[in-house]
Design an enzyme around this catalytic site. Structure first.
Site, PDB file in Angstrom:
ATOM      1  N   ILE B 131       0.860  -1.189   0.000  1.00 41.05           N
ATOM      2  CA  ILE B 131       0.000   0.000   0.000  1.00 41.05           C
ATOM      3  C   ILE B 131       0.891   1.231   0.000  1.00 41.05           C
ATOM      4  O   ILE B 131       1.735   1.408   0.889  1.00 41.05           O
ATOM      5  CB  ILE B 131      -0.937  -0.011   1.234  1.00 41.05           C
ATOM      6  CG1 ILE B 131      -1.868  -1.237   1.155  1.00 41.05           C
ATOM      7  CG2 ILE B 131      -1.740   1.284   1.323  1.00 41.05           C
ATOM      8  CD1 ILE B 131      -2.659  -1.499   2.409  1.00 41.05           C
ATOM      9  N   ASP B 132       0.753   2.031  -1.041  1.00 41.67           N
ATOM     10  CA  ASP B 132       1.529   3.267  -1.134  1.00 41.67           C
ATOM     11  C   ASP B 132       0.681   4.404  -0.573  1.00 41.67           C
ATOM     12  O   ASP B 132      -0.474   4.572  -0.961  1.00 41.67           O
ATOM     13  CB  ASP B 132       1.878   3.577  -2.589  1.00 41.67           C
ATOM     14  CG  ASP B 132       2.754   2.496  -3.204  1.00 41.67           C
ATOM     15  OD1 ASP B 132       3.439   1.795  -2.431  1.00 41.67           O
ATOM     16  OD2 ASP B 132       2.759   2.342  -4.437  1.00 41.67           O
ATOM     17  N   VAL B 133       1.272   5.174   0.317  1.00 39.45           N
ATOM     18  CA  VAL B 133       0.513   6.249   0.957  1.00 39.45           C
ATOM     19  C   VAL B 133       1.211   7.583   0.708  1.00 39.45           C
ATOM     20  O   VAL B 133       2.422   7.708   0.873  1.00 39.45           O
ATOM     21  CB  VAL B 133       0.384   5.997   2.477  1.00 39.45           C
ATOM     22  CG1 VAL B 133      -0.451   7.097   3.122  1.00 39.45           C
ATOM     23  CG2 VAL B 133      -0.250   4.638   2.734  1.00 39.45           C
TER      24      VAL B 133
END
Lengths: 380, 257
Positions: B131-133
């Site tokens: 998950i890229d935030v």
């Protein structure tokens, strides 16, 4: 391999060097040349050495005033270049360490470089050649059957050092080149002129290799420009330092967690394989002979010891040699057949392909005749 | 064994001919040939390695199985691969080539069920959801995608919960704004994520020192991955592959043992 019929009685050079000649005592021209070179270029006593060293340090500092760095030190991770960097810092210089990565760095080299630049708090610049490009160039060199595949690495390494010196406006490249461990010449048929950009381009073109893009090349004229216009001097720094390899190694291991390796230039996996396998088995050449002969001539090693270290394969074990061979094949994407075919094919001279070596020699002769003083240091 | 894993994260870009390192997911800089890098990390006795193909999904293709097979055979440590995996079959093929874990992102956005499907065959520990935030212009954290495939869930907290519910064995949490900056990890993000996720959390982005690694695990990360820290040296971002000594890492968590 070429059979050896006579070995020098003083060093361990032998008739695998085609132009070797012996005098009536069985002493060869290689170690005799070493002594001549030493007399001409190395200071004759300790006072004179220190005078020259102090002079050099003062000049480097003066030229570097107001700049972030005052000199370039090329750093391969090997003993010679590592020692140059340590000494440059200890003498109060502010070097920029420059490293050339051709895709074959060993863990040893990376470890040594990291420990040195961090331990000495020196900035590092690395030039990485795109692997597909250098691989394509290497493929072309293998296909050409010339002996000096390392022209690729050496040419790029020289180019990066000069480029960085020019970019930062620096006048001095302090190099690990030296007489103490390299003063016995590599026979002229065992390697090739390193600034021969035409040879690199010519061989690549001929065998379907790539154009030069990320490869930082150096031609004869580039060199003339760097030396004549940018006034950059290549200094064989270790010649000023009373360099003894074994002492240097001890300090490097103690102070910088330095990891040593089996033979000279073994910091790159390819160089190791080239010197330890390709050169002996394809070209009948063993570079341990001139390397160890230099150490005999400086008194760092006895002739018996050198003979012992040059005997047998140039690897600690058959297993290590085979591991490198398999890695080489895998990394190049070769088959066993292709490898066997390469080893079996006869050598072809570099002069079968375009070259600027003759042009370089002409310029060099002219330079010497005119007794020009640029590009090197002259001590009276 | 160390209490926390420290994982070099290498980015593959075939259009650039090998490994690259990015800055905030852009400006890829060439750092070398993957096979040689894997060889060096082997000799450094790294306990896990992560290789992410950052072009595959963008180029709308699957993983380069030939290259991954070569890398897996050179790699003595567990290898996590991510990039371009679209189906469970592709993941299973990767396992057969010697890959230990697969990391998924766009595939999950398209079909959340893929996590369970792979986990049923290979176990949950083999499936990582990445998950890229990224911070929006008002500073609000949001799930982000660099590939053009819209995240299935723009609320990053919900994305973490969904991933765990779907069967992910591990969450790879990437702080996009820290990527390649060596500016330190986003501790606030790690702290919050570790409270939401009850599976191991691998934090990546910003790591520049041993102290950063320690701070990230203190904030709740089970493992820390880093790119620039292991491939760059000094102000010129000189390419140099390094990895801390085992003793240095052990000393980080010696109080906890």
């Amino acid at each position: 391999m070429i059979p050896n019929v006579q070995t020098c009685s003083r060093c361990i050079m032998d008739t695998t060097a085609p132009d070797i000649v012996f005098d009536e005592q069985g002493i060869c021209n290689y170690c005799s040349d070493f002594l001549r070179k030493k007399e001409k270029h190395l200071p004759f006593d300790e006072n004179e050495r220190l005078r020259r060293l102090n002079g050099l340090v003062a000049m480097v500092k003066e030229a570097g005033k107001g700049k972030k760095y005052d000199c370039i030190v090329g750093l391969s991770g090997g003993v010679d270049s590592s020692w140059s960097l340590v000494q440059a810092v200890r003498l109060g210089l502010r070097p920029l360490a420059v490293h050339m990565d051709s895709g074959w760095n060993s863990e040893l080299a990376q470890n040594n470089i990291a420990n040195l630049v961090r331990g000495l708090n020196v900035d590092l610049y690395t030039h990485v050649i795109d692997w597909p490009e250098i691989r394509g160039l290497m493929e072309a060199f293998f296909a050409s059957d010339v002996i000096d595949v390392e022209v690729l690495y050496d040419n790029a390494m020289l180019a990066v050092n000069y480029q960085q010196a020019a970019r930062h406006g620096l006048k001095y490249i302090l190099a690990g080149t030296n007489i103490a461990t390299e003063g016995v010449d590599i026979p002229s048929t065992w390697n090739w002129h390193k600034a021969d950009k035409r040879n690199i381009i010519g061989i690549s073109k001929r065998f379907g290799g790539p154009r030069l893009k990320s490869f930082p090349s150096l031609s004869t004229l580039d060199m003339v420009r760097y030396i004549g216009v940018n006034r950059i001097k290549w200094v064989s720094f270790l010649d000023y330092l009373d360099y003894r390899k074994s002492d240097a190694l001890e300090v490097l291991q103690r102070d910088f967690g330095y990891k040593p390796y089996a033979h000279k230039h073994y910091e790159s996996v390819f160089t190791r394989f080239y010197q330890g396998y390709l050169q002996p088995y394809k070209f009948g050449v063993d570079k341990r002979k001139p390397h160890l002969s230099s150490l005999i001539m400086t008194g760092e090693m006895t002739r018996d010891e050198a003979l012992e270290r040059a005997a047998g394969i140039a690897y600690p074990s058959e297993k290590d040699m085979e591991a490198d061979r398999l890695y080489f094949i895998k990394k190049m994407g070769w088959s066993e057949e292709k490898f066997a075919d390469y080893i079996a094919r006869p050598e072809r001279p570099h002069t079968d392909y375009p070259s600027e070596a003759a042009f370089f020699q002409k310029l060099l002769a002219l330079y010497r005749r005119m007794n020009l003083k640029v590009g090197r240091l002259v001590w009276k | 064994m160390l209490t926390h894993r420290v994982i070099p994260c290498l980015l593959l870009s075939e259009s650039r001919g090998g490994l690259v390192k990015t800055m905030k997911f852009g400006k890829p800089k060439y750092v070398g040939d993957p096979i040689n890098a894997v060889k060096i990390f082997n000799e450094k006795e790294v306990d896990e390695l992560m290789i992410l193909d950052i072009d595959a999904t963008r180029e709308n293709r699957g993983p380069d199985f030939d290259l991954i097979e070569q890398l897996a055979s050179e790699c003595f440590m567990p290898l996590c691969y991510g990039g371009g995996i679209r189906t469970a079959e592709e993941a299973l093929k990767l396992f057969s080539l010697g890959v230990e874990k697969v990391s998924l992102q766009s595939a999950v956005a398209r079909n959340p069920g893929i996590v369970r499907e792979i986990a049923d065959h290979a176990g949950e520990q083999a499936v990582v959801v990445s998950i890229d935030v990224k911070r929006g212009w008002l500073g609000k954290l949001q799930a982000f995608s660099a590939t053009g495939v819209k995240p299935g869930q723009s609320d990053w907290r919900q994305a973490v919960r969904d991933a765990v519910a779907n069967g992910a064995g591990e969450i790879l949490l990437n702080a996009v704004d820290r990527d390649g900056t060596l500016a330190g990890p986003d501790l606030e993000l790690i702290r919050e994520a570790s409270q939401i996720a009850d599976v191991p959390l691998v934090a990546v982005g910003g790591i520049s020192s041993l102290a950063d690694i320690k701070a990230a695990t203190d904030a709740g990360a089970s493992a820390v991955a880093a790119g620039a820290y292991f491939v760059f040296q000094g102000p010129h971002r000189a390419v140099l592959i390094t990895y801390p000594q085992y003793d240095q890492l052990r000393a980080l968590w010696s109080d906890a043992e």
